[in-house]
Every structure is written in C-alpha cells, then in structure tokens.
Design a protein around this motif. Sequence first.
Motif, mmCIF file in Angstrom:
data_model
loop_
_atom_site.group_PDB
_atom_site.id
_atom_site.type_symbol
_atom_site.label_atom_id
_atom_site.label_comp_id
_atom_site.label_asym_id
_atom_site.label_seq_id
_atom_site.Cartn_x
_atom_site.Cartn_y
_atom_site.Cartn_z
ATOM 1 N N HIS A 1 0.835 -1.201 0.000
ATOM 2 C CA HIS A 1 0.000 0.000 0.000
ATOM 3 C C HIS A 1 0.871 1.253 0.000
ATOM 4 O O HIS A 1 0.602 2.222 -0.730
ATOM 5 N N SER A 2 1.936 1.238 0.808
ATOM 6 C CA SER A 2 2.818 2.409 0.890
ATOM 7 C C SER A 2 3.458 2.718 -0.461
ATOM 8 O O SER A 2 3.520 3.874 -0.890
ATOM 9 N N ILE A 3 3.934 1.663 -1.136
ATOM 10 C CA ILE A 3 4.588 1.868 -2.436
ATOM 11 C C ILE A 3 3.585 2.347 -3.479
ATOM 12 O O ILE A 3 3.833 3.309 -4.217
ATOM 13 N N LEU A 4 2.432 1.667 -3.557
ATOM 14 C CA LEU A 4 1.453 2.023 -4.582
ATOM 15 C C LEU A 4 0.918 3.433 -4.390
ATOM 16 O O LEU A 4 0.597 4.116 -5.364
ATOM 17 N N GLN A 5 0.812 3.882 -3.148
ATOM 18 C CA GLN A 5 0.372 5.254 -2.902
ATOM 19 C C GLN A 5 1.355 6.251 -3.505
ATOM 20 O O GLN A 5 0.966 7.263 -4.086
ATOM 21 N N ALA B 1 4.480 -3.575 -12.591
ATOM 22 C CA ALA B 1 4.243 -4.161 -11.265
ATOM 23 C C ALA B 1 2.945 -4.953 -11.215
ATOM 24 O O ALA B 1 2.815 -5.886 -10.416
ATOM 25 N N ILE B 2 1.982 -4.605 -12.054
ATOM 26 C CA ILE B 2 0.675 -5.284 -12.029
ATOM 27 C C ILE B 2 0.824 -6.788 -12.229
ATOM 28 O O ILE B 2 0.107 -7.580 -11.621
ATOM 29 N N ASP B 3 1.797 -7.186 -13.055
ATOM 30 C CA ASP B 3 2.013 -8.620 -13.288
ATOM 31 C C ASP B 3 2.395 -9.354 -12.014
ATOM 32 O O ASP B 3 2.114 -10.545 -11.874
ATOM 33 N N ALA B 4 3.067 -8.636 -11.091
ATOM 34 C CA ALA B 4 3.556 -9.298 -9.879
ATOM 35 C C ALA B 4 2.618 -9.132 -8.688
ATOM 36 O O ALA B 4 2.854 -9.706 -7.625
ATOM 37 N N LEU B 5 1.550 -8.344 -8.847
ATOM 38 C CA LEU B 5 0.663 -8.064 -7.719
ATOM 39 C C LEU B 5 -0.513 -9.030 -7.685
ATOM 40 O O LEU B 5 -1.028 -9.432 -8.737
ATOM 41 N N PRO B 6 -0.965 -9.403 -6.483
ATOM 42 C CA PRO B 6 -2.158 -10.260 -6.384
ATOM 43 C C PRO B 6 -3.418 -9.509 -6.800
ATOM 44 O O PRO B 6 -3.472 -8.272 -6.748
ATOM 45 N N LYS B 7 -4.432 -10.273 -7.192
ATOM 46 C CA LYS B 7 -5.666 -9.701 -7.713
ATOM 47 C C LYS B 7 -6.339 -8.775 -6.708
ATOM 48 O O LYS B 7 -6.808 -7.679 -7.071
ATOM 49 N N ASP B 8 -6.397 -9.179 -5.452
ATOM 50 C CA ASP B 8 -7.066 -8.353 -4.431
ATOM 51 C C ASP B 8 -6.370 -7.009 -4.259
ATOM 52 O O ASP B 8 -7.032 -5.978 -4.082
ATOM 53 N N ILE C 1 -4.628 -5.413 -6.553
ATOM 54 C CA ILE C 1 -4.915 -4.605 -7.746
ATOM 55 C C ILE C 1 -6.294 -3.966 -7.632
ATOM 56 O O ILE C 1 -6.472 -2.776 -7.920
ATOM 57 N N ARG C 2 -7.261 -4.769 -7.185
ATOM 58 C CA ARG C 2 -8.627 -4.251 -7.101
ATOM 59 C C ARG C 2 -8.742 -3.163 -6.041
ATOM 60 O O ARG C 2 -9.367 -2.117 -6.274
ATOM 61 N N GLN C 3 -8.114 -3.385 -4.911
ATOM 62 C CA GLN C 3 -8.266 -2.446 -3.795
ATOM 63 C C GLN C 3 -7.414 -1.194 -3.971
ATOM 64 O O GLN C 3 -7.873 -0.080 -3.705
ATOM 65 N N GLU C 4 -6.162 -1.372 -4.405
ATOM 66 C CA GLU C 4 -5.227 -0.253 -4.425
ATOM 67 C C GLU C 4 -5.230 0.533 -5.741
ATOM 68 O O GLU C 4 -4.898 1.710 -5.761
ATOM 69 N N ILE C 5 -5.561 -0.140 -6.842
ATOM 70 C CA ILE C 5 -5.454 0.511 -8.154
ATOM 71 C C ILE C 5 -6.823 0.800 -8.760
ATOM 72 O O ILE C 5 -7.115 1.934 -9.156
ATOM 73 N N LEU C 6 -7.685 -0.229 -8.831
ATOM 74 C CA LEU C 6 -8.966 -0.044 -9.505
ATOM 75 C C LEU C 6 -9.938 0.813 -8.716
ATOM 76 O O LEU C 6 -10.643 1.647 -9.290
ATOM 77 N N SER C 7 -10.013 0.602 -7.400
ATOM 78 C CA SER C 7 -10.987 1.352 -6.590
ATOM 79 C C SER C 7 -10.815 2.857 -6.737
ATOM 80 O O SER C 7 -11.782 3.577 -7.019
ATOM 81 N N PRO C 8 -9.579 3.394 -6.570
ATOM 82 C CA PRO C 8 -9.402 4.842 -6.786
ATOM 83 C C PRO C 8 -9.737 5.263 -8.218
ATOM 84 O O PRO C 8 -10.281 6.345 -8.449
ATOM 85 N N LYS D 1 -6.734 -9.865 -15.329
ATOM 86 C CA LYS D 1 -6.599 -10.378 -13.964
ATOM 87 C C LYS D 1 -7.935 -10.777 -13.348
ATOM 88 O O LYS D 1 -7.960 -11.438 -12.301
ATOM 89 N N PHE D 2 -9.044 -10.357 -13.978
ATOM 90 C CA PHE D 2 -10.346 -10.526 -13.324
ATOM 91 C C PHE D 2 -11.296 -11.380 -14.153
ATOM 92 O O PHE D 2 -11.140 -11.524 -15.368
#
Length: 662
Positions: free
Chosen positions: A135-139, A163-170, A172-179, A206-207
């Motif tokens: 979360h800290s990095i993605l912010q 980085a998206i390739d290495a991140l888990p689906k949850d 991505i959804r919470q940190e990237i897609l939601s905003p 991913k979804f």
Amino acid sequence: MHPPERQMFVRKMTPSQSSLFGEIDDLQDLTFIERPIRRSLKTAEEIDKLTVDEDLNDIERAVYLLSSGEDVQQASVIINLPILVRQNPAETFRRVVPKVREVLHVAGADMQLAAAGSFLTVLQDDIVLIQTHTHSILQIVLLNLDHRDTVVSNAWLETLLSAIDALPKDTIRQEILSPLLLKHQLSQSVPARLASCRILGKVVGKFETSIVKKDLLPLIRSLCQDVEYEVRACMCRQLENITRGIGLDHTKVEVLPELVELAQDEASTVRLAAFDTIINLLEMFDSESFTDEQHLWFLEFYKKLCCLGLQHENGHCESQPYPLELENKYALVRRNCAYNFPAIVLYADPNHFLSELYRTFSSLCHDPEISVRRTAAGGFHEVVKLLGPNVHYIHKEIIALLQDDSLEVLDALLNNIQETLELATSRGEGAGPESKQVNIPDLVPALVAAEQKAASSLHWRVHEKLLQCYSCLPRVISGDQIYFRFFQRMFSIITTNNVLPVQRETVRTLCVFLRYNRKQEQRQEIISKIKQELAQGRSYWNRLRYLDLCEMTIDLFSKSYFCKHFLIPALELVNDPVANVRYKLCYMLPKLRSTIKATDKHLLQQLEFCVRKLLCREKDKDVVVTLRKVSLSLLKHERELLDQKKEKEETLLLEMVSDLPF
C-alpha cells in the motif's frame, strides 16, 4: 567520519583494502593522475556537509541523509532502497519510505526516475511484502502519475504497469482499480485519462468476465467516447487486450459496437487505431461474428483507407495537396493497409478478389508514395499464394513493380520473387515442363529492364540479388527465351562489370541456365563461348571467373560432364602469365582431382603433368607455398585410393580361399 566520496554503506576497511589504498598513495606522485586528484578535492566546508556519523546503522543513515543530505546522497539512498528492503523490510517501510515520499514531493526529474526504478524492483522482488508495505509503495506510485513532467509521469506509469504482473488480484482491485473507478474521468487531466486507458488494458486479464462487465466496461465505454481524440485512440488500442480478456461472446455484444463506432471517428488517428485493433482481432472472429452488413461496411472502410489522401484520375493515383504532416500520416495509413492486404484477401474470400479487392490492390501497387509500393511489393508473394489458380488477375501488377522507378520497391519484390514467379506461371500442378508454364505478358522485357536499371545504379547488392533470382527462370520461361534474351547479357556482365560479387553471381546463374538448357546445339555454343571468352579471355579477371565457373559446375553437373567439357581448359591455365590465376588453379587442384575417375588414365596423366610443371617452373612465393600444401593433399588422396585398392584385393583373396574345396 567517512569522506563523502565513498559509498553510503561503508564499513571499516579490510587489510586488503588498506593495502590497495596504500598502493594508490604511492602512485600519487605520477603527473598523469595528479591533476584529477586535485580537481576532486573538496573544501573543508563541503566535507563537513557531506560527512555522516559512522556509528549510525544503515536505516538511521538513510533517514538522516533523506532529511538533511545533499541531492547526491538522497539519490544514493533511493537507488539503494531495494537493498534496505531486503535487509530490514519492517524498519525500511516504517522509517525510510515515508521520508522518500517527502523527498519526491520536491525532487527533480532524475531522482523521480531513480525512485520509479527502485520501487519497481521492490514490487517485483521475491520478498514477501505485507499489505501495508505494498500500500505504501502504490500510494507513492499513484501519487506521481500526475507529475507535471511527462517523462517522469510516464516512468511512474510504466512502473505501475510492470508491477501489475507481480501483484495479487485483491491488491490490484483495492489499491489501483478502486481509486480509478471513484474518479470522475472528465475531471481528470488528459494525461491521467490516458494512463487510465493503459491501466484498464493491463488489469482486465486479472479478473473474471463478470467483474470486467460489471465494473470496468462502463468506464471503458466512457473513455472510448472521451471528448479528446488522443484518449479515444488510446482506449481503442487497449480493446484488443480487453477482448482477449472477456472472450468472443462478450466481445460481439460489448466491444464490437464500440470498435465500429471508433472506426467512423472524425479523427484519423482514432480510425487508424480502430482499424489496427480490428485487424489484430480478426483471428478471434468466426464466420458468424459479423453480420453481412458489418462485413461489407468493414471491407468498404478498409478500401477507403487504402486511398486516403489520394485522388484517382485516368486510372492513376495522385496525391492531393495537404500539409506535409497530414500527408505523411495518410501515407502511413496506406502503408499499413498495404501491409495488411493479405489478411484482408483472406477475410474477403480470395474467390471475390476480382470484384472486391483488385482495384484496391492495383492502387496500392501504383501508390505515389514509395513506402506504400515497397510494402505492397514485400507482401506480393502472400497475395499470389492466396489467389491460387486466379493469380493471373495480378500479372499486370508484377510487371508494374518490376518496372518501378524506385530500386527500393524492386529490392522488396526480389525478396520472394522466385516463389512469386513460379506460382504466377504455374497452372496449379507445380513448376515443371514448359507445357505447364503460363505466359506472363511482358515478363521478359520487364526482367531485362529491371536488371539494366539495377546495373546502372550504385546499389550493386540489388543487382546481385536480382541475378541470383534469375536462377529460377528455367522454371518460369522457355529455354529459347533464356537463350536469346539472357545468355549474351550474362557474358557481358561477367566480362565488363567491376563488382566481384556481381560477377560471381552472374557466373552461377550462367551455370544454372546451361544446366537446364535442353537443346544440344545451344549447349555446345554456350560452352564454346565460355572457353573462348573466359578460359582464354584476354583479361586475367575473365580467366579467374572461368575457375569460379569450374567450381560451380562441379556442384551442378556430373563429374563426367565436367571432365568432358571444362577440365582440360582449367588445367591449361598452368601456363597463365598471371600469378593470381596460377594460385587459384593450385588451390583448386584437389577438387579437380576428385572429378577424375581412377580408370581415366589420360586425365590423371594430364593432372600429374600440370602439377609437375608447376613444381618445376613456379617462381611466385605464394603459389609455391600453396602448391606444396596441395601436393601433400594430393599425395594423401592417392595413398588412400591405393589403400582402398589393397583392401579390395585382400577381401577378394579371402573369398577365393573360402571357395576352395578341402
């Protein structure tokens, strides 16, 4: 206290390091290194600013430098951030990363780019990061996507996409897609909306389809209809990834209508993006994907793109007057159309080529832009293969491209001209006897003109390539056509052209022509001319080419045919006044010997006489050295033959003994 020139994480020097610095100190009196050392010296004030308490550990030193250090020291901390994370992830994220975020708020472009690289390394590393760390990095990454410097913002975007390739689906959804989904798109800047397009294209795979359809497609449609054409084009180019993510059935309903609408966009950039996307997706669409109306619309749209920026008068294409930038864009569109033409033939059905696509193809082959004609020439063989028995539809276009004013076009056509001509002159039963050849009107004059144009240019490689392609002519045109239209030209090139690769390729082609000539009288006349103009030629270059011809005929003809027609004139060159000719003859002696049968005593005596003559008379040093090596090789060969003879005799004697009665 550590001097500033050394690395941030320096420990006490080991004995080996101390001796190394001692050796450097001993060299300081040398003038060639004295000046650089003096130039790098710091003032006492500078040293005081850059020194760090050596009792601080790595985390404390990083925090101190990020808070109070100079730019170079802060950059060093950021570059080494992945090392800190590996050594102590908890403390690094608790104390160092927040400081990095503060520094980046006012940092320059170089430090921003370094940070983007370091955070990508951390996200892709094998370290297991807890949710708060990610979360800290993605912010930080998301915050810097809106950086005012486009180079910096693009670097952060590439970091996020990688980085998206290495991140888990949850995550991505919470940190990237939601905003992303919460933001009202039109309130964002154009760069931010462009970034959203690329992020959507990346995360869609991913979804599950249900999530994509429910949460992402509304935003995708919105971006496809954005007021800015750059955004529409960018989102259009992501539709390929989205289509592959949601599957064919949903594509027909959700994506295809958007593509059709984008293909009719007022902006040519968007139309081109839509066209490229549709072409890339054609392999996914089955015969039921398009309605007849959609199929016809797409085909007509493609044909319009092929003529974009042109006007047709008297059957010829001419450029309309446009600003240079727009003219170049239109030419690029037509070039892309030419590149994709074989796929369109397949899409439209080759059986409908004459009615649907012939005029378009002819337009591309006669386009005023060289790059378009060159691209059409490069894919010509693919069109020929698709047309099959209907290849005669484009005979005129073969001639047009062979006679094109630009050597670039001819060069592109030559890459596959042998396959093109063989297919274009075949009746569908394969290349073979002359009775199965189809005549292409004006082909021979076009080939002759193409060769003369290449010969008169400075591009000898194109000339060489064309002569190499001539070797297919025995399978394309009649023997008489080759004899009366090409043989004399081959001799002329060999004896007058100054480029060695061109000469040698012409010699090879001449050998191929001779090999497949079926008329005995013509063969004898050609061989006689070879002996007269090459083997006995006035120029030693011609005599060297005769030896080249001998090497090639050994590969193409039987040994007996070579010995009957070419061996003796080659051996007679032992008397040549030019050392280079004798040198090449010496080099070839083992190969010449391999063509002579053991039973042919006359030719073996001729070869032996040639070698003895050279051994007795030769004075050129290079020829003598080569001759000695060759003589040893010949002697070894004769010994092997003698040994084989003895072995056969031994075997025969054993067989005779076994047959005796006891």
